[in-house]
Design a protein around this motif. Structure first.
Motif, mmCIF file in Angstrom:
data_model
loop_
_atom_site.group_PDB
_atom_site.id
_atom_site.type_symbol
_atom_site.label_atom_id
_atom_site.label_comp_id
_atom_site.label_asym_id
_atom_site.label_seq_id
_atom_site.Cartn_x
_atom_site.Cartn_y
_atom_site.Cartn_z
ATOM 1 N N GLU A 1 -13.420 -4.495 -4.708
ATOM 2 C CA GLU A 1 -13.951 -5.863 -4.356
ATOM 3 C C GLU A 1 -14.795 -6.688 -3.157
ATOM 4 O OE1 GLU A 1 -11.141 -7.710 -7.046
ATOM 5 O OE2 GLU A 1 -11.709 -6.682 -8.674
ATOM 6 N N GLU A 2 -13.576 -5.776 -2.146
ATOM 7 C CA GLU A 2 -13.869 -6.653 -1.294
ATOM 8 C C GLU A 2 -14.917 -6.318 0.104
ATOM 9 O OE1 GLU A 2 -10.147 -5.996 1.045
ATOM 10 O OE2 GLU A 2 -9.143 -7.064 -0.136
ATOM 11 N N LEU A 3 -16.067 -4.714 -0.107
ATOM 12 C CA LEU A 3 -16.526 -4.231 -0.190
ATOM 13 C C LEU A 3 -18.007 -4.941 -0.777
ATOM 14 C CD1 LEU A 3 -15.197 -0.859 -0.647
ATOM 15 C CD2 LEU A 3 -15.420 -2.148 1.899
ATOM 16 N N PRO A 4 -19.123 -5.085 0.511
ATOM 17 C CA PRO A 4 -20.851 -5.048 -0.118
ATOM 18 C C PRO A 4 -20.949 -3.872 -1.413
ATOM 19 C CG PRO A 4 -20.837 -4.165 2.227
ATOM 20 C CD PRO A 4 -19.087 -4.257 1.808
ATOM 21 N N GLN A 5 -22.174 -4.102 -2.004
ATOM 22 C CA GLN A 5 -22.269 -3.042 -2.983
ATOM 23 C C GLN A 5 -22.628 -1.837 -2.799
ATOM 24 O OE1 GLN A 5 -21.932 -4.248 -5.905
ATOM 25 N NE2 GLN A 5 -23.138 -1.476 -6.525
ATOM 26 N N ASN A 6 -23.246 -1.414 -1.211
ATOM 27 C CA ASN A 6 -23.510 -0.070 -0.514
ATOM 28 C C ASN A 6 -22.063 0.428 -0.575
ATOM 29 O OD1 ASN A 6 -23.480 -2.061 1.697
ATOM 30 N ND2 ASN A 6 -24.476 -0.899 2.843
ATOM 31 N N LYS A 7 -20.868 -0.275 -0.281
ATOM 32 C CA LYS A 7 -19.804 0.547 0.682
ATOM 33 C C LYS A 7 -19.321 1.073 -0.714
ATOM 34 C CE LYS A 7 -19.590 0.985 5.092
ATOM 35 N NZ LYS A 7 -19.409 2.584 5.286
ATOM 36 N N THR B 1 -7.517 2.991 4.565
ATOM 37 C CA THR B 1 -8.246 1.796 4.790
ATOM 38 C C THR B 1 -9.839 2.416 3.392
ATOM 39 O OG1 THR B 1 -9.658 1.450 6.420
ATOM 40 C CG2 THR B 1 -7.914 0.765 6.070
ATOM 41 N N ALA B 2 -10.357 1.050 3.255
ATOM 42 C CA ALA B 2 -11.728 2.326 2.458
ATOM 43 C C ALA B 2 -13.086 3.033 3.765
ATOM 44 C CB ALA B 2 -12.607 0.741 1.958
ATOM 45 N N GLU B 3 -12.302 2.417 4.586
ATOM 46 C CA GLU B 3 -13.234 3.314 5.370
ATOM 47 C C GLU B 3 -13.232 4.610 5.372
ATOM 48 O OE1 GLU B 3 -16.484 2.511 7.389
ATOM 49 O OE2 GLU B 3 -16.964 0.922 6.034
ATOM 50 N N GLU B 4 -11.261 4.284 6.282
ATOM 51 C CA GLU B 4 -10.357 6.136 5.953
ATOM 52 C C GLU B 4 -11.264 6.527 5.224
ATOM 53 O OE1 GLU B 4 -7.142 3.826 9.460
ATOM 54 O OE2 GLU B 4 -6.490 3.738 6.823
ATOM 55 N N ILE B 5 -10.823 6.222 3.529
ATOM 56 C CA ILE B 5 -11.009 6.736 2.674
ATOM 57 C C ILE B 5 -12.070 7.748 2.619
ATOM 58 C CG2 ILE B 5 -11.553 6.833 0.066
ATOM 59 C CD1 ILE B 5 -9.131 4.686 0.462
ATOM 60 N N ILE B 6 -12.806 7.038 4.119
ATOM 61 C CA ILE B 6 -14.729 7.565 3.412
ATOM 62 C C ILE B 6 -14.965 8.357 4.337
ATOM 63 C CG2 ILE B 6 -17.265 7.193 3.341
ATOM 64 C CD1 ILE B 6 -16.646 4.122 2.541
ATOM 65 N N ALA C 1 -2.233 2.343 -7.107
ATOM 66 C CA ALA C 1 -2.821 2.660 -6.532
ATOM 67 C C ALA C 1 -4.319 2.017 -7.380
ATOM 68 C CB ALA C 1 -3.114 4.370 -6.077
ATOM 69 N N GLN C 2 -4.465 1.899 -8.490
ATOM 70 C CA GLN C 2 -5.448 1.789 -9.474
ATOM 71 C C GLN C 2 -6.174 -0.040 -8.747
ATOM 72 O OE1 GLN C 2 -3.737 2.193 -13.067
ATOM 73 N NE2 GLN C 2 -5.289 4.334 -12.851
ATOM 74 N N MET C 3 -4.353 -0.585 -8.727
ATOM 75 C CA MET C 3 -5.008 -2.444 -8.164
ATOM 76 C C MET C 3 -5.621 -2.424 -6.648
ATOM 77 S SD MET C 3 -1.821 -4.180 -10.405
ATOM 78 C CE MET C 3 -1.411 -5.347 -9.186
ATOM 79 N N SER C 4 -5.131 -1.705 -6.255
ATOM 80 C CA SER C 4 -5.613 -1.991 -4.028
ATOM 81 C C SER C 4 -6.691 -1.237 -4.429
ATOM 82 C CB SER C 4 -3.912 -0.906 -2.960
ATOM 83 O OG SER C 4 -4.004 0.092 -3.709
ATOM 84 N N PHE C 5 -6.794 -0.026 -4.833
ATOM 85 C CA PHE C 5 -7.756 0.345 -5.287
ATOM 86 C C PHE C 5 -9.421 -0.251 -5.303
ATOM 87 C CE2 PHE C 5 -11.831 3.552 -6.349
ATOM 88 C CZ PHE C 5 -12.112 4.347 -5.181
ATOM 89 N N GLN C 6 -8.817 -0.806 -6.554
ATOM 90 C CA GLN C 6 -9.849 -2.352 -7.005
ATOM 91 C C GLN C 6 -10.025 -3.471 -5.895
ATOM 92 O OE1 GLN C 6 -11.581 -2.287 -10.007
ATOM 93 N NE2 GLN C 6 -12.799 -4.195 -9.221
ATOM 94 N N ARG C 7 -9.364 -3.746 -5.968
ATOM 95 C CA ARG C 7 -9.221 -4.740 -4.293
ATOM 96 C C ARG C 7 -9.534 -4.898 -3.362
ATOM 97 N NH1 ARG C 7 -4.083 -5.325 -2.642
ATOM 98 N NH2 ARG C 7 -3.361 -5.585 -4.367
ATOM 99 N N MET C 8 -9.755 -3.071 -3.046
ATOM 100 C CA MET C 8 -10.462 -3.001 -1.864
ATOM 101 C C MET C 8 -11.776 -2.431 -2.093
ATOM 102 S SD MET C 8 -10.142 1.150 -0.261
ATOM 103 C CE MET C 8 -7.621 0.832 0.531
ATOM 104 N N VAL D 1 -6.853 -6.029 6.176
ATOM 105 C CA VAL D 1 -7.222 -4.772 5.521
ATOM 106 C C VAL D 1 -7.134 -4.415 4.958
ATOM 107 C CG1 VAL D 1 -8.805 -2.970 6.699
ATOM 108 C CG2 VAL D 1 -8.857 -4.636 7.619
ATOM 109 N N THR D 2 -7.450 -4.047 3.432
ATOM 110 C CA THR D 2 -6.948 -4.089 2.110
ATOM 111 C C THR D 2 -6.178 -2.387 2.515
ATOM 112 O OG1 THR D 2 -7.142 -5.336 0.936
ATOM 113 C CG2 THR D 2 -6.687 -3.500 -0.579
ATOM 114 N N ARG D 3 -5.167 -1.704 2.411
ATOM 115 C CA ARG D 3 -5.229 -0.842 1.857
ATOM 116 C C ARG D 3 -4.234 0.406 1.016
ATOM 117 N NH1 ARG D 3 -4.717 1.705 7.448
ATOM 118 N NH2 ARG D 3 -5.251 0.344 8.644
ATOM 119 N N LEU D 4 -4.886 1.540 0.603
ATOM 120 C CA LEU D 4 -4.652 2.175 -0.316
ATOM 121 C C LEU D 4 -2.725 2.203 -0.804
ATOM 122 C CD1 LEU D 4 -5.835 3.585 -3.095
ATOM 123 C CD2 LEU D 4 -4.561 4.753 -2.385
ATOM 124 N N ASP D 5 -2.105 1.383 -2.074
ATOM 125 C CA ASP D 5 -0.578 1.505 -2.294
ATOM 126 C C ASP D 5 -0.697 2.333 -2.543
ATOM 127 O OD1 ASP D 5 1.857 1.032 -3.089
ATOM 128 O OD2 ASP D 5 1.642 -1.170 -3.285
#
Length: 118
Positions: free
Chosen positions: A47-53, A97-102, A38-45, A27-31
């Motif tokens: 890109e790994e998600l479905p559109q709604n997420k 992670t994306a879920e944790e940020i949300i 931070a921008q690169m890991s956020f972008q990668r994060m 699972v991608t975590r924010l670096d």
């Protein structure tokens, strides 16, 4: 004969150690080392998600940027708030992670954000 059995057992053990189950997937975590990382890991994060997420993640990032804002006047007075970015809040969401940020955004947000689709 015993060499062959030992070799087969070692190979089987090695292969089973390399396999991963779906619960242990990467699972991608924010670096938050730098704004760029931070921008690169956020972008990668993202890109790994479905559109709604993806949309939820971006809205969460904006909500965290705007937490503490009381009015539109606050945004007008602060140029940083006019262009919310992950770089601005990187230290607050470091390692998440994306879920944790949300989830974090839901807890700290002081603004209501709505997305309209066309």
């Amino acid at each position: 004969m015993y060499k062959f059995i030992f070799l087969a057992a070692t190979l089987a053990l090695s292969l089973s150690a390399c396999s991963t189950n779906s619960d242990a997937r990467y699972v991608t975590r924010l670096d938050a080392t730098t704004v760029q990382s931070a921008q690169m890991s956020f972008q990668r994060m993202s890109e790994e998600l479905p559109q709604n997420k993806k949309q939820e993640l971006v809205m969460a990032m904006i909500a965290i940027n705007l937490s503490g804002v009381g009015s539109a006047y606050d945004v007008v007075r602060n140029a940083e708030l006019q262009s919310p970015s992950i770089g601005r809040i990187k230290d607050r969401v470091a390692g998440m992670t994306a879920e944790e940020i949300i989830a974090y955004a839901a807890n700290v947000s002081t603004v209501k954000i709505e997305a309209q689709t066309r």
